[in-house]
Scaffold this motif. Sequence first.
Motif, PDB file in Angstrom:
ATOM      1  N   PRO A  89      37.072  49.380  45.496  1.00 44.76           N
ATOM      2  CA  PRO A  89      36.403  48.957  44.256  1.00 44.76           C
ATOM      3  C   PRO A  89      34.872  49.133  44.307  1.00 44.76           C
ATOM      4  O   PRO A  89      34.251  49.366  43.270  1.00 44.76           O
ATOM      5  CB  PRO A  89      36.759  47.477  44.128  1.00 44.76           C
ATOM      6  CG  PRO A  89      37.991  47.312  44.922  1.00 44.76           C
ATOM      7  CD  PRO A  89      37.872  48.289  46.059  1.00 44.76           C
ATOM      8  N   SER A  96      39.289  48.969  39.889  1.00 48.33           N
ATOM      9  CA  SER A  96      39.473  47.546  40.205  1.00 48.33           C
ATOM     10  C   SER A  96      40.727  47.385  41.041  1.00 48.33           C
ATOM     11  O   SER A  96      41.782  47.928  40.691  1.00 48.33           O
ATOM     12  CB  SER A  96      39.623  46.715  38.932  1.00 48.33           C
ATOM     13  OG  SER A  96      38.442  46.757  38.180  1.00 48.33           O
ATOM     14  N   ILE A 100      41.715  40.471  45.414  1.00 46.00           N
ATOM     15  CA  ILE A 100      40.372  40.376  45.967  1.00 46.00           C
ATOM     16  C   ILE A 100      40.497  40.319  47.484  1.00 46.00           C
ATOM     17  O   ILE A 100      41.204  39.462  48.019  1.00 46.00           O
ATOM     18  CB  ILE A 100      39.635  39.132  45.435  1.00 46.00           C
ATOM     19  CG1 ILE A 100      39.448  39.268  43.921  1.00 46.00           C
ATOM     20  CG2 ILE A 100      38.288  38.970  46.135  1.00 46.00           C
ATOM     21  CD1 ILE A 100      38.934  38.018  43.253  1.00 46.00           C
TER      22      ILE A 100
END
Length: 176
Positions: A89, A96, A100
């Motif tokens: 990313p 994206s 995370i």
Amino acid sequence: MRLIQSINQFDVRMFLACVNTRHQQHLSRVARSVSKTGDGYAQLGLPLCAYAIGVNQGLAYFSAVIISFAAWLPAYWVLKNTCRRKRPPAAIPAFSAAIIASDEFSFPSGHTAAAFLLATMTVLFFGAAGIPLFIWATAVGASRVILGVHFPTDTLAGASLGMGIAYLGHSIVTAI
């Protein structure tokens, strides 16, 4: 330097081919589940269970895994913080990831390294009975690419690191 650029370009192309499929949404759901299995519980749980239930060589297996992870963690940390490769990313505009990542850098893949360390160690101690763990370790590595947090070479480096350190740990324990 030109070779590194060529490898990086190939890596980005392979990465984009993995994450830009029409099945990406379904693959991401499966990849999330697979990736979570590589969070570290199996790496501790399997050797601990082998030892606790009295499997032949269970203590040596458990000891070798602990020694290997004690060697792996600093090696992984030094590589990750020396190479400082940006995660997809951060490296690819307008991309994206599906999740995370837990840290900033992508090289090598820690999930993949840990999974291959366990798979290799299991085969070294228990032979063919450990082979299914290589399928799992490969799936963990693939999941990290599919989720968009690693490039393919990050997982190849992680697999190599995990296998190499497993051999080291096995050598230490069997030499004692």
